[in-house]
Write an enzyme that holds these catalytic residues in place. Structure first.
Site, short mmCIF file in Angstrom:
data_model
loop_
_atom_site.label_atom_id
_atom_site.label_comp_id
_atom_site.label_asym_id
_atom_site.label_seq_id
_atom_site.Cartn_x
_atom_site.Cartn_y
_atom_site.Cartn_z
N HIS A 47 44.39 -39.76 -99.26
CA HIS A 47 44.82 -39.81 -97.85
C HIS A 47 45.16 -38.41 -97.32
O HIS A 47 45.24 -38.22 -96.11
CB HIS A 47 45.99 -40.79 -97.65
CG HIS A 47 47.31 -40.34 -98.19
ND1 HIS A 47 47.85 -40.83 -99.36
CD2 HIS A 47 48.21 -39.44 -97.73
CE1 HIS A 47 49.03 -40.27 -99.58
NE2 HIS A 47 49.27 -39.42 -98.61
N ASP A 87 43.60 -44.07 -104.20
CA ASP A 87 44.13 -42.98 -103.39
C ASP A 87 44.14 -41.66 -104.17
O ASP A 87 45.14 -40.94 -104.18
CB ASP A 87 45.54 -43.31 -102.88
CG ASP A 87 45.97 -42.40 -101.74
OD1 ASP A 87 45.09 -41.78 -101.10
OD2 ASP A 87 47.19 -42.29 -101.49
N GLY A 142 54.16 -34.91 -96.84
CA GLY A 142 53.67 -33.66 -97.42
C GLY A 142 53.87 -33.59 -98.92
O GLY A 142 53.22 -32.81 -99.60
N SER A 153 53.25 -36.05 -100.99
CA SER A 153 52.26 -36.86 -101.70
C SER A 153 51.19 -35.97 -102.31
O SER A 153 50.75 -35.00 -101.71
CB SER A 153 51.64 -37.89 -100.76
OG SER A 153 51.02 -37.26 -99.66
N LEU A 196 33.77 -55.67 -104.82
CA LEU A 196 33.19 -56.98 -104.53
C LEU A 196 33.29 -57.37 -103.07
O LEU A 196 32.81 -58.41 -102.66
CB LEU A 196 33.86 -58.06 -105.40
CG LEU A 196 33.61 -57.94 -106.90
CD1 LEU A 196 34.32 -59.07 -107.64
CD2 LEU A 196 32.12 -57.95 -107.22
#
Length: 319
Positions: free
Chosen positions: A77, A108, A178, A180, A232
């Site tokens: 992200h 992520d 910030g 992350s 899927l």
């Protein structure tokens, strides 16, 4: 005062002094090891044309770290709104262009490549983490002016399954936008996890979550080998078991199936998916982990309940 009493007092004082010395020595060693980790942590910044000095879109600031020569790992992200090139800033203010080489949107995680010699840091065994264990972080909260911010805290909980599609570590470390993509370190300076988000639901504080290092390593290895997680194309309904973490979930309730799904025309809304290739499915995390064990050429045995009757859907895949 008798000699025996004096001896006991002196002995206790010596034990206390030696203990304090060892604690200070361990702290100094930990600080030194973390000092060595600082150059490995970088700031991720997008939405800026650094050469022209202009904004190109909403600015996104995040953190990443070098896990092997010329490779950076961060949260997807942090870079999803950029093109193939992302800007990174090193601890000593060098601006570099990083190329996106692989991503896993569901987990992520994104891998970037740089043409620069940045020290890399090693991973600890996150399975050995314990509740109450001291950990530290280095990150860039809110602004590049704050890059290299140090925080410390504890591992608050392990194996959290109520948020998203993967098992997480919970920490009380102070986190801001910030942070992350930033590493969480143990006392030896090794990475035990990568910060992924902070929950502020219901005004909560001190609820930070990180991808454990062992899971992170597996995803990195898979991405570097070019192996994508099977998708899927199923959307599931939320129920009380999923939403509130109440034990007793008995499968995942199908809400929708993408047109391009392998199971389009075979699954129906309202089907209860309970097993994939012999693996029981109780929640989204078990569903994700089951798909991660399969490649795109695996045959599929999907067990469902429809109108309270179990059925098996078999999908033959091409080699």
């Amino acid at each position: 005062m008798e000699k025996k009493q004096i001896y006991c007092i002196v002995k206790k004082l010596l034990i206390l002094i030696i203990s304090l010395f060892l604690i200070l020595l361990l702290c100094a060693c930990s600080e030194k090891k973390l000092d060595n980790a600082y150059p490995s942590v970088v700031t991720i910044i997008n939405g800026v044309d650094i050469d022209k000095g202009i904004l190109t879109s909403d600015v996104i600031v995040g953190t990443g770290f070098c896990y092997k020569p010329n490779r950076i790992v961060t949260n997807y992200h942090n870079i999803k709104n950029s093109d193939q090139n992302t800007n990174i800033i090193t601890h000593d203010d060098i601006v570099l262009s990083a190329k996106l080489i692989a991503k896993d949107e569901q987990s992520d995680i994104a891998l970037l490549e740089i043409d620069a010699d940045i020290p890399h840091i090693s991973f600890a065994d996150s399975d050995k983490c314990s509740i109450g264990q001291k950990i530290m972080s280095i990150s860039t909260p809110i602004s590049t002016f704050l890059k290299g911010t140090y925080s410390e805290g504890l591992i608050s909980n392990l194996n959290i399954i109520g948020f998203g599609t993967q098992r997480l570590l919970q920490t009380n470390i102070n986190l801001s936008p910030g942070c992350s993509g930033g590493p969480l370190f143990d006392s030896s300076g090794q990475v035990v996890g990568m910060v992924t988000f902070k929950s502020t639901e219901f005004g909560a504080e001190g609820l930070g979550f990180a991808i454990p290092s062992n899971r992170l390593k597996k995803i990195i290895d898979r991405l570097e080998q070019g192996v994508e997680t099977l998708n899927l194309g199923i959307t599931f309904q939320s129920d009380i078991y999923q939403k509130f973490g109440i034990p007793g979930a008995k499968g995942l309730l199908v809400q929708d199936i993408d047109d391009g799904s392998l199971l389009y025309g075979k699954l129906q809304e309202g089907d209860l998916l309970i097993e994939i290739n012999g693996i029981a499915i109780h929640n989204l995390i078990e569903y994700t982990e089951a798909l991660e064990q399969l490649s795109y050429n695996h045959d599929l045995d999907i067990t469902i309940k429809r109108s309270n009757k179990e059925q098996t859907i078999f999908i033959k895949r091409e080699e």
